[in-house]
Each structure stands twice: as structure tokens, then as C-alpha cells.
Motif scaffolding. Sequence first.
Motif, PDB file in Angstrom:
ATOM      1  N   PRO A 291      -7.089 -13.104  -4.166  1.00 40.62           N
ATOM      2  CA  PRO A 291      -7.574 -12.424  -2.958  1.00 40.62           C
ATOM      3  C   PRO A 291      -6.993 -13.052  -1.698  1.00 40.62           C
ATOM      4  O   PRO A 291      -6.736 -14.257  -1.645  1.00 40.62           O
ATOM      5  CB  PRO A 291      -9.096 -12.614  -3.028  1.00 40.62           C
ATOM      6  CG  PRO A 291      -9.390 -12.843  -4.476  1.00 40.62           C
ATOM      7  CD  PRO A 291      -8.198 -13.592  -5.012  1.00 40.62           C
TER       8      PRO A 291
ATOM      9  N   GLN B 299      -5.982  -5.438  -1.271  1.00 41.70           N
ATOM     10  CA  GLN B 299      -6.357  -5.263   0.132  1.00 41.70           C
ATOM     11  C   GLN B 299      -5.176  -4.652   0.877  1.00 41.70           C
ATOM     12  O   GLN B 299      -4.088  -5.218   0.908  1.00 41.70           O
ATOM     13  CB  GLN B 299      -6.754  -6.604   0.753  1.00 41.70           C
ATOM     14  CG  GLN B 299      -7.215  -6.503   2.196  1.00 41.70           C
ATOM     15  CD  GLN B 299      -8.185  -7.611   2.562  1.00 41.70           C
ATOM     16  OE1 GLN B 299      -9.250  -7.726   1.976  1.00 41.70           O
ATOM     17  NE2 GLN B 299      -7.817  -8.436   3.537  1.00 41.70           N
TER      18      GLN B 299
ATOM     19  N   TYR C 141      -3.134  -3.219   4.249  1.00 42.78           N
ATOM     20  CA  TYR C 141      -2.934  -3.389   5.692  1.00 42.78           C
ATOM     21  C   TYR C 141      -2.121  -2.174   6.146  1.00 42.78           C
ATOM     22  O   TYR C 141      -0.919  -2.093   5.918  1.00 42.78           O
ATOM     23  CB  TYR C 141      -2.213  -4.705   5.979  1.00 42.78           C
ATOM     24  CG  TYR C 141      -3.094  -5.892   5.664  1.00 42.78           C
ATOM     25  CD1 TYR C 141      -3.947  -6.418   6.622  1.00 42.78           C
ATOM     26  CD2 TYR C 141      -3.104  -6.446   4.381  1.00 42.78           C
ATOM     27  CE1 TYR C 141      -4.777  -7.494   6.316  1.00 42.78           C
ATOM     28  CE2 TYR C 141      -3.935  -7.507   4.073  1.00 42.78           C
ATOM     29  CZ  TYR C 141      -4.767  -8.027   5.051  1.00 42.78           C
ATOM     30  OH  TYR C 141      -5.600  -9.080   4.742  1.00 42.78           O
TER      31      TYR C 141
ATOM     32  N   ILE D 274      -7.484  -2.678   8.057  1.00 45.20           N
ATOM     33  CA  ILE D 274      -7.726  -3.485   6.865  1.00 45.20           C
ATOM     34  C   ILE D 274      -8.638  -2.705   5.921  1.00 45.20           C
ATOM     35  O   ILE D 274      -9.772  -2.363   6.271  1.00 45.20           O
ATOM     36  CB  ILE D 274      -8.376  -4.835   7.237  1.00 45.20           C
ATOM     37  CG1 ILE D 274      -7.500  -5.592   8.243  1.00 45.20           C
ATOM     38  CG2 ILE D 274      -8.602  -5.673   5.984  1.00 45.20           C
ATOM     39  CD1 ILE D 274      -8.161  -6.832   8.815  1.00 45.20           C
ATOM     40  N   ARG D 275      -8.117  -2.427   4.729  1.00 44.79           N
ATOM     41  CA  ARG D 275      -8.895  -1.723   3.695  1.00 44.79           C
ATOM     42  C   ARG D 275      -9.133  -2.705   2.551  1.00 44.79           C
ATOM     43  O   ARG D 275      -8.243  -2.976   1.740  1.00 44.79           O
ATOM     44  CB  ARG D 275      -8.134  -0.495   3.211  1.00 44.79           C
ATOM     45  CG  ARG D 275      -7.861   0.536   4.282  1.00 44.79           C
ATOM     46  CD  ARG D 275      -9.144   1.240   4.724  1.00 44.79           C
ATOM     47  NE  ARG D 275      -9.572   2.189   3.695  1.00 44.79           N
ATOM     48  CZ  ARG D 275     -10.841   2.415   3.380  1.00 44.79           C
ATOM     49  NH1 ARG D 275     -11.802   1.742   3.978  1.00 44.79           N
ATOM     50  NH2 ARG D 275     -11.145   3.300   2.447  1.00 44.79           N
ATOM     51  N   PRO D 276     -10.341  -3.282   2.482  1.00 47.39           N
ATOM     52  CA  PRO D 276     -10.636  -4.276   1.448  1.00 47.39           C
ATOM     53  C   PRO D 276     -10.516  -3.678   0.046  1.00 47.39           C
ATOM     54  O   PRO D 276     -10.535  -2.456  -0.125  1.00 47.39           O
ATOM     55  CB  PRO D 276     -12.079  -4.683   1.748  1.00 47.39           C
ATOM     56  CG  PRO D 276     -12.307  -4.281   3.171  1.00 47.39           C
ATOM     57  CD  PRO D 276     -11.474  -3.060   3.391  1.00 47.39           C
TER      58      PRO D 276
ATOM     59  N   ALA E 244     -12.599  -0.548  -1.431  1.00 45.95           N
ATOM     60  CA  ALA E 244     -13.321   0.051  -0.298  1.00 45.95           C
ATOM     61  C   ALA E 244     -13.528   1.545  -0.553  1.00 45.95           C
ATOM     62  O   ALA E 244     -12.618   2.230  -1.032  1.00 45.95           O
ATOM     63  CB  ALA E 244     -12.541  -0.158   0.991  1.00 45.95           C
TER      64      ALA E 244
END
Length: 408
Positions: free
Chosen positions: A5, A344, A346, A383-385, A388
Motif C-alpha cells: 500500500p 490506489q 491518482y 486520489i481513489r483509494p 473505493a
Amino acid sequence: MSLLPVADAQARLLNSATPPHRIESVPLDLAEGRVLAKDLAARLTQPPFDASAMDGYALRFEDAAEPGAELTVIGASAAGHAFEGTVGKGETVRIFTGAPVPAGADTVLLQEDAERLEDSRIRTTYPLRKGQHIRPRGQDFAEGEVVLPAGTVMDFSRLTAAAAMNHSALDVYRRPLVAILATGDELVIPGAEPGPSQIIASNTFGIAALARSAGAHVLDLGIVPDDKAEITAAIGRAQVAKADVIVTLGGASVGDHDLVQATLIEAGMQLDFWRIAMRPGKPLMVGSLGETHILGLPGNPVSSLVCGLLFLEPLIRKLALLPPIKREATALAAIPLKANDQRQDYVRATLTKAADGSWLAEPFSKQDSSMMKVFSRSDCLIIRPPHAPELAVGSICPVLLLRPDLLS
């Protein structure tokens, strides 16, 4: 090796970083943005004498407490040219801003509160307060007083204070040295004519600019082909220069033509990790070669710059003893955002201000990691964790600002 992560990767990198605390002396005019290595004490008292804060007349309060007092002007005191005598009963001295208050005087009357009479006399027209418009000696700082403690980042106001304390040079921490090495048979420098299978090497310039803005000196090791001997020689040049960080661009994966990781390991690099759960930028390599940090960035320009923002910039700031740059913010989704997978994301996006003052983030339709035009037109990265869920229009989403002052 499973994907690491982003937050864990950042923590592992920064936890391994120890500022070298090397000190150098730099002239005052080159100290902007530098970090003081020692407490900075005043070499004199400021102001060095009781000084007038206004243009007017220096007098004794007891002679002119109430309006209507008449006084004789016996001289003048200007900045750099003090009145050498003493103000006695019924006397006054014409005084100008910054000038020493003459002996005997304890108050300054504003020039607009004085009526000029004949025979070098004045009449006061406004009530006075004892000590008014006088800056007492040492009001700002006293000789020996520590005004700027160690660890202070020098900016325009602090440089002014340092100069006023009579310092012409400052002991500051040395900037970390970042050596940048681009690898690949396909790369040529900007301005050259690329061959049929070649492309222009652009990453070096963006990463170098990012490193400098973060507080580093940069050593450009140039472009080397996919050849272990030449990569080894370039790494050796960085070691001779005592680089704090070696940044490689491209070749950090484990394909047949990706030789950087293997070459560094043969040179003694301790590999920490090299696969991150992020997009773009998965093939990021982090390790150490003695006391030198190794950061292997992806070859794709956008991947390289995104990883530079997330890993290189905070590493440099820590090594330079500078505070982190705040890039995190929130905005509202301008369009629906799809659910995310295990990495994740970007996402390059623009920011626009809505009528109610909120900021709207709208991603570009194309997000390929080789597309620099889109990156250059972006204001932020949404930012897309991992995992999500879908986001509706108007939902709050975290963003990484490409220009930190954009929302100020």
C-alpha cells in the motif's frame, strides 16, 4: 512479492531516512529557503539608541504637557546625524524618523501638532503623552539575544531580521544531493533527432525541478544505455559525489531489458521494496546503497512524476530538515467516478470554482501514463483509494494538489 500500500511504502521510506546534519556557511543573499543549523543571536542592540518614530520635535514632557506651550528650537537630529547637545527647559530639537532622541528629551511632538513661530520658536497645539513616538533602545532585540533558533527556515522576513542583527553569513544545513540517472537504449536528449525506435528523455527535467524545489542540489548523471557496465559506472560517479539519494528513471522492473535493479543489487544495494499498489507508478524501487537512498522511478513520464511527488519530495524534505509540503486537499467530484480496484489511483484532473465557492475536480477522459500533455494541464490528482465505491456528482473526494498554493 505482494503489492505494498502507498501509505506503508511512504512510511517505510521516510522511517529509513535520517538527516545527515552537515553544516555549511552561506552568504546572507544565498540563504533563502535554508535551515539554520545553529541559534542565531543578535550581534548588537536594536535600536541602538532611543529613536524617534515620527518626524516632529523632541522635547521635555514637563515643558509641554498641555497645548499652547512655546519652545525654542535649538537644533536638529536626523538619521545618521545626531544632535550632540542637551535639551533644557523650554527647548526643543527638530527631529526626524529614525534619528537619535537627544539627551534631556523624553517625548516627541508630531510636526503637524506644532505651530511655527518667529525667532526659531514653536507652539504646541495638541496634548502630549510622556514618551510618545519614541522607540526605546533595545525595543526590537538586545545584543546576545537569540532571535532565530536552530531549525528556522529562512524566508524574506527572517533574512531581514538576520541582516538587522548584523550577520553577513549563516550556518545552515547543507542541501541533500540527489543524483539522477536515466537509462534506456531508446532515450535521446531534448533537441536531438531521435532514431526510428527512440524517444526524447523528458523525465530528468521534471524530476530535477521537483528535487530542487523540495530543497536539494541535483547531479545529472545523464542517459546511459541498457548496459550493466555503464550503469555501474554511473552509480560509481554518484557515490564519488557522495549523493544522498540516487534516482533512477526506468529499468527498475525485472524484464529482460530492465537492468537497473539487478545492477544495483550486484553493487551492494539492499532492496526494501519495489512493487506498490498504485496507478500510475506500480514498479517503484526503494533500497539503500550504504548511506545512500536508492529510489527507482518508473520510465513512463507521468508515473515518474507522480512517484516523485509521493516519495522523492517528502524524502528530500526530511533529509533537508524542511517541513513537509501540504498538497492534500478535498474537492467535489464534477462527474461520477467509477468504483476502484485493489490499487490506489491518482487521476489527473482540473479544478474549477463553483458559484458557491466550492472546488470541483473533473478528471480528464484519457489517463494513459505516457501522456504528458494531460499532466501539464492538470491542477490536481484525484486520489481513489483501493476498493473505493462509486462516487456521485458533488461527492467529496481527496485530491493531491500539483501546485500547493492553488486553493489559497
